[in-house]
Design an enzyme around this catalytic site. Structure first.
Site, PDB file in Angstrom:
ATOM      1  N   SER A   1     -22.612  15.135-134.669  1.00  0.00           N
ATOM      2  CA  SER A   1     -22.016  15.384-135.982  1.00  0.00           C
ATOM      3  C   SER A   1     -21.651  16.870-136.133  1.00  0.00           C
ATOM      4  O   SER A   1     -20.881  17.387-135.324  1.00  0.00           O
ATOM      5  CB  SER A   1     -22.959  14.885-137.072  1.00  0.00           C
ATOM      6  OG  SER A   1     -22.284  14.709-138.286  1.00  0.00           O
TER       7      SER A   1
ATOM      8  N   ASP B   1     -18.770   3.991-137.351  1.00  0.00           N
ATOM      9  CA  ASP B   1     -19.114   5.392-137.606  1.00  0.00           C
ATOM     10  C   ASP B   1     -18.188   6.040-138.629  1.00  0.00           C
ATOM     11  O   ASP B   1     -16.983   5.769-138.651  1.00  0.00           O
ATOM     12  CB  ASP B   1     -18.983   6.153-136.275  1.00  0.00           C
ATOM     13  CG  ASP B   1     -19.865   7.373-136.177  1.00  0.00           C
ATOM     14  OD1 ASP B   1     -20.064   8.050-137.192  1.00  0.00           O
ATOM     15  OD2 ASP B   1     -20.348   7.643-135.055  1.00  0.00           O
TER      16      ASP B   1
ATOM     17  N   HIS C   1     -23.201   5.925-137.658  1.00  0.00           N
ATOM     18  CA  HIS C   1     -23.241   7.354-137.308  1.00  0.00           C
ATOM     19  C   HIS C   1     -24.527   7.761-136.570  1.00  0.00           C
ATOM     20  O   HIS C   1     -24.653   8.908-136.156  1.00  0.00           O
ATOM     21  CB  HIS C   1     -23.099   8.164-138.610  1.00  0.00           C
ATOM     22  CG  HIS C   1     -22.775   9.611-138.419  1.00  0.00           C
ATOM     23  ND1 HIS C   1     -21.688  10.060-137.687  1.00  0.00           N
ATOM     24  CD2 HIS C   1     -23.387  10.741-138.892  1.00  0.00           C
ATOM     25  CE1 HIS C   1     -21.655  11.377-137.709  1.00  0.00           C
ATOM     26  NE2 HIS C   1     -22.674  11.817-138.430  1.00  0.00           N
TER      27      HIS C   1
END
Length: 289
Positions: free
Chosen positions: A101, A240, A267
């Site tokens: 991320s 995601d 995610h």
């Protein structure tokens, strides 16, 4: 072997852990998400230590690291500097980098400084363009019930993103695009609140996931991805918030890149499909050394 301690970096000290079961492969350093989150949820990646040293650290200002109050520290350039300082302190002359991320934003910015000894980089659920991320989240929101969309829009417009109704709407978003598990692991549910620092997130990103107002607002390194010449793996979950379409686009811009989708995940595939995640990452690292 499990070792932990503190490293001096610009602005304070960061806390790190090193896991190593035989020390043979090239070490992998893991960059957590956020900004202002911590390495806590990524603990399962110590499973990679069967083949190589694994280093997890909490970036400055969150987790078990120091929490300085100087807000000028919360910019990407200092986090890039911090990563170089961690590498130097732990004598990681050769290293693999795994970012998740916001950790991929940091990994890309670091790699674009052309450091020596980076053997590969893994972009896990990447955010390499704040404008593209924002566009994808607006698209994701449209897949949610209308009342949830309305609540999020209303709270953003009125500056009430700290309200309970916004919190409840975000929970719905999260169940679709962040972690789809019916029941999260107990240790994750019990995560101490002090592991996060929402102030850093607000300064760098903004009060809401969906509209970037912080100092990362203009961040977009897509045109420079061609400069990342080490072996590269892009991964994301099928559901995601870092969408498969955008992740594949990043991958297409990067020479020698591989691309993998975790079909049952959003995610957090490292928690949603932990064995599969460790296998895919482990195989990629093993193919290089």
């Amino acid at each position: 072997m499990h070792k932990e301690g503190f490293i001096d970096v610009t602005g304070g000290r960061v806390w790190y852990q090193l896991f190593d079961e035989n020390g043979r492969g090239t070490p992998v350093i893991i960059l957590h998400g956020g900004p202002g989150s911590s390495s806590y949820s990524l603990q399962g990646l110590k499973a990679l230590a069967k083949e190589r040293p694994v280093i997890l650290y909490d970036q400055l200002g969150c987790g078990k690291s120091d929490r300085p109050t100087d807000n000028s520290l919360w910019r990407i350039e200092r986090f890039v500097e911090e990563l170089a300082q961690v590498r130097e302190a732990l004598k990681l002359d050769e290293v693999h980098i795994l970012g998740h991320s916001w950790g991929t934003t940091l990994a890309a910015a670091y790699c674009l400084t052309k450091p020596s000894g980076v053997k590969s980089v893994i972009f896990s659920s990447p955010c390499l363009s704040a404008p593209l991320w924002e566009k994808d989240q607006k698209r994701n929101l449209k897949k949610l019930p209308l009342d949830v969309q309305e609540t999020i829009k209303h709270c953003e417009e009125n500056g009430t993103t700290d309200s309970e109704e916004f919190e409840a709407a975000i929970e719905v978003f999260s169940k679709h695009f962040v972690n789809r598990m019916e029941k999260k692991p107990e240790w994750l549910e019990q995560r101490p609140s002090w592991y996060r620092n929402s102030e850093i997130y607000n300064i760098m990103w903004g009060p809401s996931e969906f509209t970037v107002l912080g100092n990362l607002k203009e961040f977009d390194c897509t045109s420079q991805l061609k400069e990342i010449t080490c072996q590269t793996l892009y991964t994301c979950g099928h559901f995601d918030e870092a969408t498969p379409e955008t992740t594949q686009f990043y991958s297409s811009q990067t020479p020698h890149a591989k691309f993998h989708v975790f079909e049952k995940s959003a995610h957090m595939p490292y928690i949603e499909e932990p064995e599969e995640y460790v296998t895919v990452i482990g195989d990629f690292l093993q193919s290089i050394n």
